[in-house]
Structure formats: C-alpha cells, structure tokens
Enzyme design. Sequence first.
Site, PDB file in Angstrom:
ATOM      1  N   CYS B 102     -19.310   4.265 -17.165  1.00  0.00           N
ATOM      2  CA  CYS B 102     -18.314   3.188 -17.283  1.00  0.00           C
ATOM      3  C   CYS B 102     -18.728   1.917 -16.558  1.00  0.00           C
ATOM      4  CB  CYS B 102     -16.964   3.646 -16.731  1.00  0.00           C
ATOM      5  SG  CYS B 102     -16.200   4.944 -17.729  1.00  0.00           S
ATOM      6  N   HIS B 103     -19.419   2.065 -15.403  1.00  0.00           N
ATOM      7  CA  HIS B 103     -19.642   0.905 -14.532  1.00  0.00           C
ATOM      8  C   HIS B 103     -21.075   0.397 -14.500  1.00  0.00           C
ATOM      9  CE1 HIS B 103     -15.576   1.222 -12.862  1.00  0.00           C
ATOM     10  NE2 HIS B 103     -15.769   2.518 -12.645  1.00  0.00           N
ATOM     11  N   CYS B 137     -10.836   7.667 -10.411  1.00  0.00           N
ATOM     12  CA  CYS B 137     -11.823   7.634 -11.495  1.00  0.00           C
ATOM     13  C   CYS B 137     -12.306   9.042 -11.814  1.00  0.00           C
ATOM     14  CB  CYS B 137     -13.019   6.749 -11.115  1.00  0.00           C
ATOM     15  SG  CYS B 137     -12.697   4.996 -11.420  1.00  0.00           S
ATOM     16  N   CYS B 200      -1.971   2.007  18.751  1.00  0.00           N
ATOM     17  CA  CYS B 200      -3.256   1.374  18.431  1.00  0.00           C
ATOM     18  C   CYS B 200      -3.373   0.069  19.214  1.00  0.00           C
ATOM     19  CB  CYS B 200      -3.343   1.059  16.942  1.00  0.00           C
ATOM     20  SG  CYS B 200      -2.896   2.410  15.843  1.00  0.00           S
ATOM     21  N   HIS B 204      -6.412  -1.428  21.313  1.00  0.00           N
ATOM     22  CA  HIS B 204      -7.272  -2.347  20.550  1.00  0.00           C
ATOM     23  C   HIS B 204      -6.787  -3.791  20.497  1.00  0.00           C
ATOM     24  CE1 HIS B 204      -9.993   0.784  19.429  1.00  0.00           C
ATOM     25  NE2 HIS B 204      -9.007   1.539  18.947  1.00  0.00           N
ATOM     26  N   ARG B 241     -11.427   8.538  11.653  1.00  0.00           N
ATOM     27  CA  ARG B 241     -11.385   7.747  12.883  1.00  0.00           C
ATOM     28  C   ARG B 241      -9.936   7.598  13.355  1.00  0.00           C
ATOM     29  NH1 ARG B 241     -13.298   6.334  17.754  1.00  0.00           N
ATOM     30  NH2 ARG B 241     -15.217   5.264  17.287  1.00  0.00           N
ATOM     31  N   CYS B 245      -8.384   8.858  16.968  1.00  0.00           N
ATOM     32  CA  CYS B 245      -7.696   7.984  17.921  1.00  0.00           C
ATOM     33  C   CYS B 245      -6.296   8.514  18.224  1.00  0.00           C
ATOM     34  CB  CYS B 245      -7.669   6.539  17.416  1.00  0.00           C
ATOM     35  SG  CYS B 245      -9.246   5.669  17.689  1.00  0.00           S
TER      36      CYS B 245
END
Lengths: 157, 284
Positions: B102-103, B137, B200, B204, B241, B245
């Site tokens: 398709c791609h 897909c 978070c 962060h 990830r 955390c």
Amino acid sequence: MRLSTLTLAATLVASGAFAAEPVAPADVVYTDAGAIEASLSGTPGNAEDGVKAFSSRSIGNCVACHEITGLGAAFPGNVGPMLDGVGSRWSEAELRGIVANAKLVYDGTIMPAFYKVDGFIRPGNAYTGKAAETLEPLLTAQQIEDVVAFLMTLKDE
Amino acid sequence: MKFKAMTAVAALLLSVPAMTLADPDEDSLAINGEIEMVTETAAPAHLSDTLDTIYSGWRFREDETQALQMDDFDNPGMVFADLGLDQWNKVEGEAGKSCASCHGTPEESMKGVRAVYPKWNETAGEVRTLAMQINGCRTENMKAEPYKYTSGQMTNMEALISVQSRGMPVDVAMDGPVQATWEAGKEIYYTRFGQLELSCANCHEDNYGNMIRADHLSQGQINGFPTYRLKNAKLNQVHDRFRGCIRDTRGHTFEAGSPEFVALELYVATRGNGLSVEGPSVRN
C-alpha cells in the site's frame, strides 16, 4: 483497668522509660505547624541507624533528593535542599513532623510523606507497578525516630 | 522557578544553597554531520505559564551517550530500523499484503508521519498513536495479527517510520477532535501518583536539570522515541517509559496502549512541539 494501664504506658513512653506499641500513622498528633511532639515509637532514636535509613536506597533513600556534607553517599540528589545544619534550624518535634509528613509543613512539596498510609492515588505494591494490597508507611516508627536522631546531630558549626 | 516555592518562614530559615542546578549542556546535535536537530526551542504557547524553553532529553545526557546518537553507525537503534524495513516488506495476513503493497517505500510515504502522531483518525473516530495506526493497518488492511503494543516488532517499525522524519519539527495537534483527549492527558500529567505522590510535572517540569540520585532529570520529552536505552540494551516504546516512571512513584501503573497512556502520550507530545523528531534516539 485497661484505661489505666494505657495511661501508665503513655506516661512511661513520654518519659522514654521503655518501648511501647508505636503510634499508628492514622493516630499521629500533629501541631498546627506540622510538628509531632511525642516520639512515634517510644524508644529513643539511634543516630547511627538513622544514617543508614537516610542513605540506603531500600530504606529512606533520602539521598535521592538531599545532600549532606561528609555523608559520603555516592550521587546525592539536589531536588531537595542541602541538609547541613538542619538540626540547628528545626527542633526535634519539627523534624519528626517534616519526615513523617512534609506536606503539612510545606504545602504541595515534592517530598514524600514517610509515615502515612492513606490518601494516595493508585498506590503500588512497592516498585512492582502493580496495585498495592496493604500499605505500610515508607519508614517504620522507629526508623523515623532514628532518622530524626541523626538529623539532630547536624548542627551548624 | 524549578524549586517549589517554600513557605516564607522556611525560605528565611533556609539559606537556599547556591543553586547547583546542572542545566542542560550547550552541545548541539547534527546527525552524521548533516541532519541538524533542534534540541532547544521556545516552549509552545500552551506551556507559557510554566516553561520558557523546551529541551530534548539528549541535552541532559553525558557526552559519551550523546555521541552514540550523532552517527548512525554508532547508534545501536539503527539496527532495529533495518529490521523494521524487513518487516515492512514482508507479506503477512489473509489479505496477502505487506506495508509496501500500500505504501511503497518508507522514504516515499512515511516522511513527516512521526512528527504529527498521536493524531485523530476520522474513520475510526479515535485518537491514534503511531503504534495504534501500525496495528490498525495490520488488522484492517492486511488482516494480520496486531503486534504486541511494546514488542520489539512494534518498536522496530516505529523506528523505521520515525527515521523518515528525523530533523522535522514535532507538530502534534491539540485542538479540534483531539481536545478532550488532550485535556485528559494533561490531567494525568499533573496527577501525583503512588505512595511517593509524584506527578510527571514534579520531576520533569519543576525539577528538570536537577539530580534525583544518579539521574539527571530531563523534561521527559518524547521526541526521541523509540529510544535505545543503554540500561536495557533495546529499543523502548514510549508507553514502557511511562510505566517505568509511574512505577518509580511506587504507583500502580496503567497498561501500555490503555486510553490513559494514549491521552498522556498525546499531551506529552504537544509539550515537545517544535523540537526535532529524533527517533531512534539513545539514552541511558
């Protein structure tokens, strides 16, 4: 009978005479300023055990956020303030309150509450990522006393 | 700014230590000496109350770790992008198709894709992460089994698709049909999870640049995903990830691919709008 035994025990605890049942996290009495006057364990803290609890990753892990000159911990963090001289800045009761539940002293602080077992959002079973079944406080009553005894040795020069 | 305001009394009692903030370093990143990466730029408008500048996590790593991402021959993540290309060309499923059916080639069709995900899928009527679209897909067009959300096959494919957009600015939409999901993600970002009661943002946003034990805190940006981590020597999916955390807050994590993490990914992605797509990046 039962009442008077308790009262007697409390008196002896207050005078530090012998070890009694620790105060459960829910029963801790905080002053308006967030200090805790009475010992949590009834047994005087041991500063040497306190150093261990402070530095060890599997116990208090305070070094994740705090540095103390001369402690020799590898990789101390700096998310929290340096604690040199902290025993001159605060009384024992105040330090006990800060370690047990710093949120009552510093509104919204990042510092975890080490003697609290409820009010959490999605508490886990230690570091497994799974849901907690029962929760123990992060430190025992005696470990809090030990850490406080250690902090009290940190006087300004 | 990065230290939570202390009560006035405490601030007076404390002689706040000379800020030992180890901010992001000054290094600049050009991959193979030619693909220039934006690792620092003005924060997107929706962050104007909290941040002036956003930084790639690359800027917080040690020189040796940084070096591994500067040349594709040294970047251990590139091997997985190659494996992703084998998967791309492989016919699987009852429809008898591969991605290539398709791609065409990823170079032709996948440029710019990583930069805009997660995004709204009109047909499905949902916000889709890149991983969800890859599986969409597979199941809808190839009639093949979906990859496991954080599997090696998934991260290989994500790496292959990400490489086609390296150096392009992250440009993830937060309005229109995705807005409610974005708001939900923002709520999660600021929720203090676990027995340590950490959000978070606590690590962060309030403390990036500081050390939490041996870790130099970054802004927790996701422009570099999938990320090859030296710690576990594999490509890491972004939801893994997030799980790590939240686990570190002594919290009960959400599942990879859960609606909560899809929302969180959308929100965190928009915090990095303007940084370059870096995946596969290298971190410790």
